[in-house]
Write a protein that holds these residues in place. Structure first.
Motif, PDB file in Angstrom:
ATOM      1  N   ASP A   9       0.740  -1.255  -0.094  1.00 53.87           N
ATOM      2  CA  ASP A   9      -0.139  -0.048  -0.008  1.00 53.87           C
ATOM      3  C   ASP A   9       0.817   1.163  -0.038  1.00 53.87           C
ATOM      4  O   ASP A   9       0.377   2.502  -0.024  1.00 53.87           O
ATOM      5  N   ASN A  10       2.295   1.258   0.019  1.00 54.76           N
ATOM      6  CA  ASN A  10       3.215   2.264   0.004  1.00 54.76           C
ATOM      7  C   ASN A  10       2.655   3.344   1.049  1.00 54.76           C
ATOM      8  O   ASN A  10       3.256   4.424   1.152  1.00 54.76           O
ATOM      9  N   VAL A  11       2.314   2.803   2.589  1.00 56.46           N
ATOM     10  CA  VAL A  11       2.085   3.615   3.516  1.00 56.46           C
ATOM     11  C   VAL A  11       2.664   2.932   4.513  1.00 56.46           C
ATOM     12  O   VAL A  11       2.223   1.927   4.888  1.00 56.46           O
ATOM     13  N   CYS A  12       3.509   3.666   5.229  1.00 57.03           N
ATOM     14  CA  CYS A  12       4.401   3.094   6.424  1.00 57.03           C
ATOM     15  C   CYS A  12       3.597   3.338   7.768  1.00 57.03           C
ATOM     16  O   CYS A  12       3.430   4.467   8.200  1.00 57.03           O
ATOM     17  N   ILE A  13       3.277   2.248   8.354  1.00 58.01           N
ATOM     18  CA  ILE A  13       2.804   2.524   9.633  1.00 58.01           C
ATOM     19  C   ILE A  13       3.770   1.786  10.679  1.00 58.01           C
ATOM     20  O   ILE A  13       3.717   0.522  10.818  1.00 58.01           O
ATOM     21  N   PRO A  14       4.297   2.495  11.643  1.00 61.24           N
ATOM     22  CA  PRO A  14       5.396   2.052  12.371  1.00 61.24           C
ATOM     23  C   PRO A  14       4.600   1.400  13.653  1.00 61.24           C
ATOM     24  O   PRO A  14       3.314   1.734  13.655  1.00 61.24           O
ATOM     25  N   ASP A  15       5.420   0.755  14.496  1.00 61.83           N
ATOM     26  CA  ASP A  15       4.672   0.299  15.788  1.00 61.83           C
ATOM     27  C   ASP A  15       5.885   0.483  16.847  1.00 61.83           C
ATOM     28  O   ASP A  15       6.626  -0.122  17.336  1.00 61.83           O
ATOM     29  N   LEU A  16       5.687   1.821  17.187  1.00 65.76           N
ATOM     30  CA  LEU A  16       7.030   2.142  18.274  1.00 65.76           C
ATOM     31  C   LEU A  16       6.624   1.931  19.775  1.00 65.76           C
ATOM     32  O   LEU A  16       5.208   1.857  20.077  1.00 65.76           O
ATOM     33  N   LYS A  17       7.574   1.514  20.362  1.00 64.38           N
ATOM     34  CA  LYS A  17       7.222   1.107  21.799  1.00 64.38           C
ATOM     35  C   LYS A  17       8.204   1.458  22.858  1.00 64.38           C
ATOM     36  O   LYS A  17       9.670   1.522  22.407  1.00 64.38           O
ATOM     37  N   ILE A  18       7.963   1.935  23.940  1.00 68.58           N
ATOM     38  CA  ILE A  18       9.301   2.433  24.986  1.00 68.58           C
ATOM     39  C   ILE A  18       9.022   1.289  25.993  1.00 68.58           C
ATOM     40  O   ILE A  18       7.976   0.987  26.713  1.00 68.58           O
ATOM     41  N   ILE A  19      10.506   0.823  26.408  1.00 72.12           N
ATOM     42  CA  ILE A  19      10.642  -0.050  27.396  1.00 72.12           C
ATOM     43  C   ILE A  19      11.640   0.757  28.355  1.00 72.12           C
ATOM     44  O   ILE A  19      12.831   1.191  27.855  1.00 72.12           O
ATOM     45  N   TYR A  20      11.548   1.003  29.744  1.00 76.85           N
ATOM     46  CA  TYR A  20      12.461   1.556  30.375  1.00 76.85           C
ATOM     47  C   TYR A  20      12.514   0.875  31.858  1.00 76.85           C
ATOM     48  O   TYR A  20      11.796   0.203  32.343  1.00 76.85           O
ATOM     49  N   SER A  21      13.690   1.064  32.595  1.00 77.33           N
ATOM     50  CA  SER A  21      13.745   0.939  33.724  1.00 77.33           C
ATOM     51  C   SER A  21      14.683   2.064  34.473  1.00 77.33           C
ATOM     52  O   SER A  21      15.392   2.757  33.762  1.00 77.33           O
ATOM     53  N   ARG A  22      14.548   1.972  35.917  1.00 75.61           N
ATOM     54  CA  ARG A  22      15.618   3.252  36.478  1.00 75.61           C
ATOM     55  C   ARG A  22      16.156   2.472  37.756  1.00 75.61           C
ATOM     56  O   ARG A  22      15.522   1.487  38.324  1.00 75.61           O
ATOM     57  N   ASN A  23      17.258   2.991  37.974  1.00 73.76           N
ATOM     58  CA  ASN A  23      18.091   2.538  39.256  1.00 73.76           C
ATOM     59  C   ASN A  23      17.509   2.856  40.609  1.00 73.76           C
ATOM     60  O   ASN A  23      18.072   2.212  41.712  1.00 73.76           O
ATOM     61  N   LEU A  24      16.735   4.088  40.768  1.00 78.55           N
ATOM     62  CA  LEU A  24      16.206   4.476  42.053  1.00 78.55           C
ATOM     63  C   LEU A  24      14.788   4.559  42.142  1.00 78.55           C
ATOM     64  O   LEU A  24      14.099   5.063  41.188  1.00 78.55           O
ATOM     65  N   ASN A  25      14.341   4.086  43.280  1.00 72.60           N
ATOM     66  CA  ASN A  25      12.774   4.004  43.632  1.00 72.60           C
ATOM     67  C   ASN A  25      12.375   5.271  44.240  1.00 72.60           C
ATOM     68  O   ASN A  25      11.274   5.719  44.292  1.00 72.60           O
ATOM     69  N   GLY A  30      19.849  15.915  49.697  1.00 70.02           N
ATOM     70  CA  GLY A  30      21.115  16.076  49.889  1.00 70.02           C
ATOM     71  C   GLY A  30      22.130  15.012  49.469  1.00 70.02           C
ATOM     72  O   GLY A  30      23.201  15.310  49.527  1.00 70.02           O
ATOM     73  N   SER A  31      21.799  13.887  48.998  1.00 72.61           N
ATOM     74  CA  SER A  31      22.455  13.025  48.336  1.00 72.61           C
ATOM     75  C   SER A  31      23.058  13.227  46.981  1.00 72.61           C
ATOM     76  O   SER A  31      22.583  13.927  46.416  1.00 72.61           O
ATOM     77  N   ASP A  32      24.228  12.550  46.641  1.00 73.06           N
ATOM     78  CA  ASP A  32      24.784  12.541  45.375  1.00 73.06           C
ATOM     79  C   ASP A  32      24.417  11.646  44.641  1.00 73.06           C
ATOM     80  O   ASP A  32      25.102  11.376  43.607  1.00 73.06           O
ATOM     81  N   GLU A  33      23.389  10.962  44.747  1.00 76.59           N
ATOM     82  CA  GLU A  33      23.060   9.757  43.852  1.00 76.59           C
ATOM     83  C   GLU A  33      22.605  10.357  42.383  1.00 76.59           C
ATOM     84  O   GLU A  33      21.729  11.296  42.288  1.00 76.59           O
ATOM     85  N   ARG A  34      22.999   9.455  41.624  1.00 78.96           N
ATOM     86  CA  ARG A  34      22.595   9.774  40.037  1.00 78.96           C
ATOM     87  C   ARG A  34      21.392   8.935  39.714  1.00 78.96           C
ATOM     88  O   ARG A  34      21.298   7.742  40.262  1.00 78.96           O
ATOM     89  N   LEU A  35      20.390   9.411  38.796  1.00 73.12           N
ATOM     90  CA  LEU A  35      19.369   8.668  38.368  1.00 73.12           C
ATOM     91  C   LEU A  35      19.754   8.352  37.037  1.00 73.12           C
ATOM     92  O   LEU A  35      20.214   9.028  36.183  1.00 73.12           O
ATOM     93  N   GLU A  36      19.644   7.090  37.034  1.00 72.25           N
ATOM     94  CA  GLU A  36      19.972   6.296  35.593  1.00 72.25           C
ATOM     95  C   GLU A  36      18.716   5.726  35.085  1.00 72.25           C
ATOM     96  O   GLU A  36      18.084   4.849  35.576  1.00 72.25           O
ATOM     97  N   ILE A  37      18.230   6.138  33.848  1.00 69.32           N
ATOM     98  CA  ILE A  37      17.144   5.527  33.072  1.00 69.32           C
ATOM     99  C   ILE A  37      17.585   4.787  31.782  1.00 69.32           C
ATOM    100  O   ILE A  37      18.268   5.363  31.144  1.00 69.32           O
ATOM    101  N   SER A  38      17.386   3.416  32.213  1.00 71.33           N
ATOM    102  CA  SER A  38      17.888   2.604  30.817  1.00 71.33           C
ATOM    103  C   SER A  38      16.555   2.445  29.836  1.00 71.33           C
ATOM    104  O   SER A  38      15.605   2.150  30.193  1.00 71.33           O
ATOM    105  N   MET A  39      16.835   2.788  28.550  1.00 71.67           N
ATOM    106  CA  MET A  39      15.774   3.108  27.594  1.00 71.67           C
ATOM    107  C   MET A  39      15.796   1.822  26.500  1.00 71.67           C
ATOM    108  O   MET A  39      16.969   1.468  26.171  1.00 71.67           O
ATOM    109  N   GLU A  40      14.802   1.371  25.957  1.00 72.90           N
ATOM    110  CA  GLU A  40      14.692   0.664  25.061  1.00 72.90           C
ATOM    111  C   GLU A  40      13.578   1.122  23.915  1.00 72.90           C
ATOM    112  O   GLU A  40      12.725   1.145  24.436  1.00 72.90           O
TER     113      GLU A  40
END
Length: 214
Positions: A9-25, A30-40
């Motif tokens: 049909d020459n019409v592109c229909i993607p199926d994008l999806k986000i999957i993520y996780s993080r190291n901090l709950n 005052g802490s020096d903790e970094r927030l790390e977000i792992s993305m797919e």
């Protein structure tokens, strides 16, 4: 002519999806903790043109960098890994991190990366939580049936964490008291008239990352 891999049909229909996780709950004030977000970011449909990822950041979170990660999938086979080019958040772009995922981000492709962030909160009154919004889109949108996983929101609570410790020390360590040396009938004019002086020294220490105002 622009070559498109969009089927008959020459019409592109993607199926994008986000999957993520993080190291901090939660984040401790005052802490020096970094927030790390792992993305797919995955495209399980047809080619996605001008594909972009967006992360809306609070003002009190500083962007450090984005690191590409090797795309590893369990039981799934993806084709090409698109390049990722990110523009850092600024006041001008309203603190939004934008990453270009390719033009197009080919169908059956996946990109993995990690976002490193540094929260900066010194007092709980400043903020009680960090609200963040993640989104992926393209100029040719997903179908309505698959667009729900193009957008994710999460909240990172902000907590006060303290570790109070109290130590006490008498000076002198040992006192010998002889009651007969102090007659009750004698007039008491000074503390020394009722016994030897003992001094108590106390040390209060906060080993937690958060300050205590009172």
């Amino acid at each position: 002519n622009i070559q498109k891999d969009c089927g008959e049909d020459n019409v592109c229909i993607p199926d994008l999806k986000i999957i993520y996780s993080r190291n901090l709950n939660e984040y401790s004030v005052g802490s020096d903790e970094r927030l790390e977000i792992s993305m797919e970011i995955i495209n399980e449909g047809e080619d996605a043109y001008e594909a972009n990822f967006f992360l809306d950041l609070p003002e009190s979170i500083n962007y450090i960098k984005t690191e590409l990660r090797e795309a590893v999938s369990e039981g799934l086979t993806y084709g090409t890994t698109p390049p990722v080019l990110c523009s850092p958040p600024t006041l001008r772009n309203e603190h939004v991190l934008k990453c270009d995922l390719g033009n197009p981000m080919a169908g059956n492709s996946k990109v993995s990366f990690r976002i490193l962030l540094q929260p900066t909160v010194n007092f709980l009154e400043d903020v009680s939580s960090f609200e963040m919004s993640l989104a992926v889109n393209s100029s040719n949108p997903d179908s309505s049936e698959t667009s729900a996983d193009n957008h994710v929101q999460f909240s990172l609570p902000v907590r006060v964490k303290t570790d109070l410790r109290i130590r006490g020390l008498p000076v002198p360590n040992l006192v010998t008291y002889n009651k007969t040396s102090y007659e009750i009938e004698d007039e008491i004019l000074d503390e020394a008239d009722i016994g030897p002086e003992v001094t108590h020294i106390y040390q209060v220490e906060n080993r937690g990352p958060s300050d205590i105002e009172e």
